[in-house]
Design an enzyme around this catalytic site. Structure first.
Site, short mmCIF file in Angstrom:
data_model
loop_
_atom_site.label_atom_id
_atom_site.label_comp_id
_atom_site.label_asym_id
_atom_site.label_seq_id
_atom_site.Cartn_x
_atom_site.Cartn_y
_atom_site.Cartn_z
CG HIS A 52 -1.11 3.68 -18.63
ND1 HIS A 52 -1.02 4.89 -19.18
CD2 HIS A 52 -0.09 2.94 -19.18
CE1 HIS A 52 0.01 4.65 -20.25
NE2 HIS A 52 0.63 3.78 -20.25
CB SER A 58 5.72 1.60 -14.56
OG SER A 58 6.12 1.92 -15.80
#
Length: 281
Positions: free
Chosen positions: A144, A204
């Protein structure tokens, strides 16, 4: 600010209590990053995760993300949040704040609306290296935070938080959560060279990153608010549907209007299963 005994949020439909020490968080669910509590194994897990994911990025991740990733700083250990904040505040006037795990909707939206991004302060165990059910420090930081260095994307995330507070008051959080899922978590962007990922859940994940961009299996649709907010999503498998934008500016402009008038219309329409081809409507 004091502490809170409020219950943590639960991810998806799981009945398992999330990890994290919620007794030490403040009333807004933030807490101090207990950096001294990280073990050498924790730092090594972060180092190995960072090395694996960063090696996968070329040709799969958005150019903006790749350019911003070095702003996280340390690659061989868990970074200190305050060191990241020195750079992040200068870039976009955002900051990251530690939280013990998943937090309820209103505190989450409130933090985003105030340009504060909550980052889980614990990291997965070595046994969970390849897959973890709920977001941990690596997902939140690596996935993020780099795009929060981009001014347009950072403004979009703040706008989402502001819209979330409205949606919560109108009982429309489920619809708005799908927009978060299909953009901030699992969004794709079309660059001149082809599709690239910008969503944190993709960036991720070592498996979903190549799958989302290259696999012929999922459907990839242009992002459209009504369709996106009607489409259910997968929490325990790769997505069967991805939504594609052409630029972060397009994403910001698309979400500029007040969503409130949309919610009653969407509530009257059937939900769409992920991966389902919609013939009309």
């Amino acid at each position: 600010m004091g502490t809170t005994g409020a219950a943590p949020a639960v991810y998806g439909q799981s009945s398992r209590p999330p990890r994290g020490d919620y007794a030490r968080c403040h009333t807004d669910y933030t807490c101090a990053q207990n950096f001294s509590a990280y073990s050498e194994a924790d730092h090594d897990t972060y180092r190995r995760l960072y090395a694996r994911q960063s090696a996968l990025l070329p040709g799969l991740a958005s150019d903006v993300f790749i350019a911003a990733l070095p702003s996280l700083g340390a690659k061989d250990r868990i970074p200190r949040f305050d060191e990241i904040n020195e750079r992040l505040w200068r870039a976009t006037r955002w900051e990251i704040v530690a939280v013990p795990g998943l937090i309820p909707e209103v505190p989450f939206f409130t933090l985003l609306a105030n340009r504060k991004f909550p980052v889980t302060d614990w990291i997965r165990t070595p046994e969970e290296f390849d897959y973890i059910v709920e977001p941990d420090l690596f997902h939140d930081l690596f996935g993020h935070v780099p795009l929060l260095f981009d001014p347009v994307f950072a403004d979009y995330v703040q706008r989402y938080g502001q819209g979330g507070l409205k949606a919560q008051a109108l009982g429309a959080c489920e619809m708005l959560s799908r927009l978060y899922w299909y953009t901030i978590e699992f969004g794709l962007i079309r660059q001149p060279e082809g599709l690239r990922a910008y969503g944190a859940g993709i960036l991720s994940s070592s498996g979903e990153l190549p799958y989302s961009v290259r696999s012929p299996v999922p459907q990839r649709l242009p992002l459209q608010l009504e369709r996106t907010m009607r489409t259910r999503y997968q929490i325990d498998s790769f997505q069967r549907t991805y939504f594609v934008i052409d630029s972060f500016q397009q994403l910001f402009d698309m979400t500029a209007p007040d969503f409130a008038p949309l919610y009653p219309q969407l509530a009257a329409l059937p939900e769409i299963e992920s991966g389902l081809a919609l013939q009309a409507g």
